[in-house]
Design an enzyme around this catalytic site. Structure first.
Site, PDB file in Angstrom:
ATOM      1  N   ASP A   1     -10.147   2.012  -3.650  1.00  0.00           N
ATOM      2  CA  ASP A   1     -10.636   1.598  -2.340  1.00  0.00           C
ATOM      3  C   ASP A   1     -12.156   1.659  -2.256  1.00  0.00           C
ATOM      4  OD1 ASP A   1      -8.255   0.904  -1.209  1.00  0.00           O
ATOM      5  OD2 ASP A   1      -7.916   2.807  -0.186  1.00  0.00           O
TER       6      ASP A   1
ATOM      7  N   ASP B   1       0.828  -1.204   0.000  1.00  0.00           N
ATOM      8  CA  ASP B   1       0.000   0.000   0.000  1.00  0.00           C
ATOM      9  C   ASP B   1       0.864   1.258   0.000  1.00  0.00           C
ATOM     10  OD1 ASP B   1      -2.412   1.360  -0.042  1.00  0.00           O
ATOM     11  OD2 ASP B   1      -3.263   0.195   1.598  1.00  0.00           O
TER      12      ASP B   1
END
Length: 622
Positions: free
Chosen positions: A328, A262
């Site tokens: 996301d 990430d």
């Protein structure tokens, strides 16, 4: 700046040349695009070839002027490659060239993409061994092949405000380490993956307190916090060595096949201490070196470029990673748009696409399982859902969708992606056609309230010209059950006038409608869709989806006119047909989305019905 031309010789070697015209972007129009490996891309529509050529040079020059790299006298630096392509077949042809280019890379993932279960939206930071092992068991039952433990496993990480940089398994949460969970995941044959964010650090961490000079900063100030975190300066040799050592130790100690990598904030005031000199370029190279070294030390390791969902999707990072997380936002309606445009550059197998919970945690929208699964079906499939809260029937339906994806995976992740221009902007159609053009799967989705009550027939590109069966006549009536039925179809002469609406047999045997003088048609394998799940909303239509591979030498047509209420038709609920009368209006008149199976394919270059050719056509059934 060097330029590589991806495509045939019509692409300019030192720029882009094209022209685009009309409203149909995806088919039969000249268009060009460029993609910088390090950040995004651009489209150059509605320009003459030389105008496009100059526009491309101007955009590259403008971008380069904002990304200056200082060099001393007598030295040289190499800038990033610009990849460009031209196509006279619209965005579809342009996209195909980028897909072919990426698939031809030596490092492109060639084994089947494992179905993922990611724990983030299931447990967030609430890590508990019993809960996670139960989740893993349920995942294995529905067909999951890779279990990924997301954020929250390392020291001091009980929320998103602390712990980044302290890459040690948290002894208070995992007193026996991660091995009990990993062993449990590996027992039924699933792979184990782990979330990391190596380029970031929380000020509230042991690492930041010990080495505040390892934070990217300039001007004698610390950059503003973003998600309570700062960027770790990997251009410091000691910081780079620390991160490499921690990740290498984790990968050595545990059986980890996959890292979800990430990167949740932008680089702002990104200077190297103590001088504050610009460090973005060197930071980028350090990240590449870190990824390369980890993969060299651990062959077979796969890495996802997550980056807050779509924050780092470029050709350079894809040389070192195996897939990206497009967003996301896991709302299926939003993902229709996200996947559509991300897929212009990336083939489906590189784009993570997960089935979330009924209520999206980012938008609050609610969609039924059929629509969520139908949206995720085409990409690198995963699950982002607390299956311990799903009902037994929901898990059974999910298992069927996973099974369907596995049946179609070889086609979805190797074939040519096709997008269809529709006159109604609320209706989106897309599919994948095999390279030999013998097999395809398509989806039709309503992403808004359609303009017309009935969408009519839809022409699907990608098929070769069939040899028309001699027994077929103008406007033949459909003579077989839907595409998901395993029985081979048949082709029949016209027996009625005018051509009635589709009337598919929905008996237990699901046999084709009986007609005389049938002649044979070529067939392709078909896939059984999930069983009927819960009904759609009160309007009866939103959120439906069905899929199946279909013959590309078709010989069935469904009427483009609205059927009368007395004509039986087929209602689709999560892919299972149910006989019932039609209503006077189309049922998908809400902001939610609906997808329906495209049961037959009309070849791109087939002649019109008036020529007597037996054509495949599609109606959106109520």
């Amino acid at each position: 700046m060097p330029v590589r031309a991806a495509g045939d010789q019509r692409a300019y070697a030192d720029g882009l040349g094209t022209q685009h015209h009309g409203d149909a972007l995806h088919d039969s129009h000249n268009i060009a695009a460029g993609c910088r490996p390090a950040r995004g891309g651009f489209l150059l529509p509605r320009l003459r070839p030389r105008e496009c050529f100059q526009a491309a040079k101007n955009r590259v020059a403008a971008w380069s002027s904002t990304k200056s790299v200082a060099t001393s006298a007598g030295t040289a630096t190499t800038g990033p490659w610009l990849y460009a392509s031209h196509s006279d077949q619209g965005l579809g042809g342009l996209s195909a060239r980028f897909h072919d280019h990426l698939r031809a890379r030596p490092g492109h993932p060639h084994r089947s993409r494992p179905v993922v279960l990611n724990t983030w939206e299931a447990v967030y930071f609430d890590h508990d061994l019993d809960r996670l092992t139960h989740l893993a068991d349920l995942g294995a039952e529905v067909g999951v092949e890779r279990f990924v433990l997301d954020d929250g496993w390392f020291r001091h990480r009980r929320d998103d405000r602390s712990g980044l940089g302290d890459w040690y398994v948290d002894e208070t949460v995992w007193p026996s380490g991660l091995r009990p969970l990993i062993d449990h995941v590996r027992a039924p044959g699933m792979e184990f993956g782990l979330w990391v964010e190596p380029e970031m650090v929380n000020p509230d961490s042991d690492l930041a307190r010990a080495h505040p000079e390892w934070i990217l900063a300039t001007g004698g100030r610390t950059p503003a916090d973003r998600r309570s975190q700062q960027v770790l300066d990997l251009t410091h040799p000691e910081a780079y060595a620390y991160i490499l050592e921690r990740l290498d130790d984790l990968l050595t100690e545990y059986d980890i096949a996959y890292l979800k990598w990430d990167h949740n904030r932008e680089l702002v005031d990104a200077g190297h201490s103590p001088s504050g000199e610009p460090a973005v370029h060197r930071q980028t190279l350090a990240v590449y070196a870190l990824l390369d070294e980890l993969r060299a030390r651990h062959p077979g390791l796969e890495i996802e470029s997550c980056s807050s969902g779509g924050g780092r999707v470029d050709l350079a990072i894809l040389e070192r990673t195996d897939r990206v997380w497009a967003s996301d936002c896991n709302d299926a309606l939003e993902r229709q748009s996200i996947n559509r445009w991300t897929g212009l550059l990336l083939p489906p197998e590189l784009v993570g696409s997960h089935i979330g919970a009924a209520r999206s945690h980012t938008t609050g929208r609610t969609h039924d399982l059929a629509f969520r699964a139908g949206t995720a079906l085409f990409g690198h499939l995963g699950i982002e859902w607390d299956l311990t809260r799903a009902s037994e029937s929901e898990r059974a339906e999910l298992a069927h969708w996973v099974s369907l994806h596995k049946q179609l995976r070889s086609l979805l992740h190797t074939g040519r992606v096709v997008r269809v221009d529709h006159a109604d902007p609320a209706l989106w159609a897309h599919g994948v056609v095999s390279h030999d053009r013998t097999e395809a799967v398509f989806a039709l989705t309503s992403v808004a309230t359609p303009v017309a009550a009935h969408p009519g027939t839809l022409r699907l590109p990608g098929a070769s010209t069939p040899t028309p069966p001699t027994a077929c006549a103008r406007c033949p009536r459909p003579t077989r059950s839907p595409a998901w039925n395993a029985e081979p179809p048949s082709c029949a002469p016209r027996t009625a006038s005018p051509c009635p609406a589709a009337s598919w047999n929905t008996s237990a045997s699901r046999s084709p409608t009986s007609t005389p003088n049938n002649s044979s048609c070529s067939t392709s394998r078909v896939a059984e869709p999930p069983p009927r799940g819960s009904k759609a909303g009160k309007t009866g239509g939103p959120g439906r989806w069905a899929a199946g591979t279909v013959p590309l030498t078709p010989c069935y047509a469904a009427s483009g006119r609205r059927p009368s209420s007395s004509v039986p038709t087929t209602r689709l609920y999560a892919g299972r047909p149910k006989a019932g009368p039609t209503s006077g209006t189309q049922s998908s008149r809400t902001s939610r989305a609906v997808s329906a199976v495209l049961g037959n394919v009309r070849p791109q270059n087939a002649e019109d019905h008036a020529e007597g050719q037996c054509l495949g056509a599609v109606r959106l059934l109520t």
